[in-house]
Scaffold this active site. Structure first.
Site, PDB file in Angstrom:
ATOM      1  N   ASP A  71      39.129  38.559  26.446  1.00  0.00           N
ATOM      2  CA  ASP A  71      38.844  37.334  27.332  1.00  0.00           C
ATOM      3  C   ASP A  71      39.785  37.376  28.473  1.00  0.00           C
ATOM      4  OD1 ASP A  71      37.014  35.193  27.612  1.00  0.00           O
ATOM      5  OD2 ASP A  71      38.833  33.971  27.758  1.00  0.00           O
ATOM      6  N   ARG A 178      44.604  44.418  31.527  1.00  0.00           N
ATOM      7  CA  ARG A 178      43.681  44.858  30.426  1.00  0.00           C
ATOM      8  C   ARG A 178      44.430  46.073  29.694  1.00  0.00           C
ATOM      9  NH1 ARG A 178      39.629  44.846  32.654  1.00  0.00           N
ATOM     10  NH2 ARG A 178      39.008  42.601  31.743  1.00  0.00           N
TER      11      ARG A 178
HETATM   12  P1  ITT Z   1      32.259  39.196  27.425  1.00  0.00           P
HETATM   13  O1  ITT Z   1      32.549  37.542  27.369  1.00  0.00           O
HETATM   14  O2  ITT Z   1      30.859  39.435  27.257  1.00  0.00           O
HETATM   15  O3  ITT Z   1      33.261  39.952  27.138  1.00  0.00           O
HETATM   16  P2  ITT Z   1      32.338  38.410  30.388  1.00  0.00           P
HETATM   17  O4  ITT Z   1      32.154  38.810  31.927  1.00  0.00           O
HETATM   18  O5  ITT Z   1      31.751  36.846  30.127  1.00  0.00           O
HETATM   19  O6  ITT Z   1      32.034  39.060  29.265  1.00  0.00           O
HETATM   20  P3  ITT Z   1      34.906  36.680  30.227  1.00  0.00           P
HETATM   21  O7  ITT Z   1      34.661  35.712  29.912  1.00  0.00           O
HETATM   22  O8  ITT Z   1      36.265  37.368  29.775  1.00  0.00           O
HETATM   23  O9  ITT Z   1      34.034  37.854  30.077  1.00  0.00           O
HETATM   24  O10 ITT Z   1      35.178  36.670  31.887  1.00  0.00           O
HETATM   25  C1  ITT Z   1      36.028  37.478  32.652  1.00  0.00           C
HETATM   26  C2  ITT Z   1      35.523  37.446  34.017  1.00  0.00           C
HETATM   27  O11 ITT Z   1      36.910  37.604  34.708  1.00  0.00           O
HETATM   28  C3  ITT Z   1      34.786  38.602  34.495  1.00  0.00           C
HETATM   29  O12 ITT Z   1      33.412  38.436  34.513  1.00  0.00           O
HETATM   30  C4  ITT Z   1      35.161  39.002  35.910  1.00  0.00           C
HETATM   31  O13 ITT Z   1      34.712  38.203  36.826  1.00  0.00           O
HETATM   32  C5  ITT Z   1      36.730  38.617  35.803  1.00  0.00           C
HETATM   33  N1  ITT Z   1      37.598  39.597  35.461  1.00  0.00           N
HETATM   34  C6  ITT Z   1      38.288  40.063  34.370  1.00  0.00           C
HETATM   35  N2  ITT Z   1      38.676  41.112  34.258  1.00  0.00           N
HETATM   36  C7  ITT Z   1      38.799  41.554  35.548  1.00  0.00           C
HETATM   37  C8  ITT Z   1      38.917  42.661  36.295  1.00  0.00           C
HETATM   38  O14 ITT Z   1      39.631  43.594  35.514  1.00  0.00           O
HETATM   39  N3  ITT Z   1      38.512  43.027  37.251  1.00  0.00           N
HETATM   40  C9  ITT Z   1      37.870  42.016  38.164  1.00  0.00           C
HETATM   41  N4  ITT Z   1      37.490  41.020  37.534  1.00  0.00           N
HETATM   42  C10 ITT Z   1      37.845  40.725  36.339  1.00  0.00           C
END
Ligand code: ITT
Length: 196
Positions: A71, A178
């Site tokens: 997350d 990450r």
């Molecule tokens: P899952 O829950 O299925 O894993 P999600 O996209 O909904 O997928 P999150 O709820 O963790 O995941 O939201 C993370 C958001 O934060 C993601 O959609 C991106 O917009 C942003 N994000 C996270 N890590 C990132 C990264 O390395 N680079 C750019 N944006 C990132």
């Protein structure tokens, strides 16, 4: 030795990065694409850790396998930490997320921000562990680059001049939130603390 793990995610950008980061350990990485009937996990936690734990625990229980969940999100100082755990829900796709962020940041002089990633590992027996990684940087005035995903085109890490979307995945994976969380998570995997 742990042989298989399920990534509790449907985010292709995350999956690619996590798979690459885990490629040096002897483990087969499955994802939710291998479990199309898996129930949707409601991410209603107020911290990244809560959400990561919830995703990992529910998917471990459902698949009866070791599960790993990420997350993550972006905290912007001038926005009081927003979008934070709402980063995914901030807008409906990556382009709109970036556009909306730049719009709300239009007249902000303080551009400081950080990416945060909580990674949880759970086994079906409810044994869990969560770790965190962070990377600090600034929000640019305009998007640049085509690599990565999410807010990468508008984030420049401290000590860098290029956005996360202008550098290669290999380079991002050396310094990202990450990657930092994964280094800690790998120890958990390697120490076999959560062997199924
Ligand atoms: P899952 O829950 O299925 O894993 P999600 O996209 O909904 O997928 P999150 O709820 O963790 O995941 O939201 C993370 C958001 O934060 C993601 O959609 C991106 O917009 C942003 N994000 C996270 N890590 C990132 C990264 O390395 N680079 C750019 N944006 C990132």
């Amino acid at each position: 030795m742990i042989k298989e793990i399920v990534l509790a995610s449907t985010n292709q950008g995350k999956l690619k990065e996590l798979r690459k980061l885990l490629s040096d350990i002897e483990i087969k990485v499955l994802s939710l694409n291998d479990f199309p009937e898996a129930p949707e996990v409601i991410e209603d936690g107020i911290t990244f850790e809560e959400n990561a734990l919830k995703k990992a625990m529910q998917i471990a229980k459902y698949t009866k396998k070791l599960a790993i969940a990420d997350d993550s999100g972006l905290e912007v100082l001038a926005l009081g930490g927003a979008p934070g755990v709402e980063s995914s829900r901030f807008a409906k796709n990556d382009k709109e997320r970036v556009d909306k962020l730049l719009k709300v940041m239009e007249n902000k002089r303080n551009r400081e921000a950080k990416f945060i990633c909580a990674i949880a590992i759970a086994n079906p027996g409810n044994e869990v562990k969560v770790v965190r990684g962070e990377v600090e940087g600034v929000i640019t005035e305009a998007p640049k680059g085509n690599c990565g995903f999410g807010y990468d085109p508008v984030f420049v890490a401290e000590g860098y001049t290029k956005t996360f979307a202008e550098i290669s995945m290999e380079e991002k994976n050396k310094i990202s939130h990450r990657a930092k969380a994964l280094i800690k998570a790998k120890k958990v995997l390697e120490e076999k603390l959560l062997e199924v």
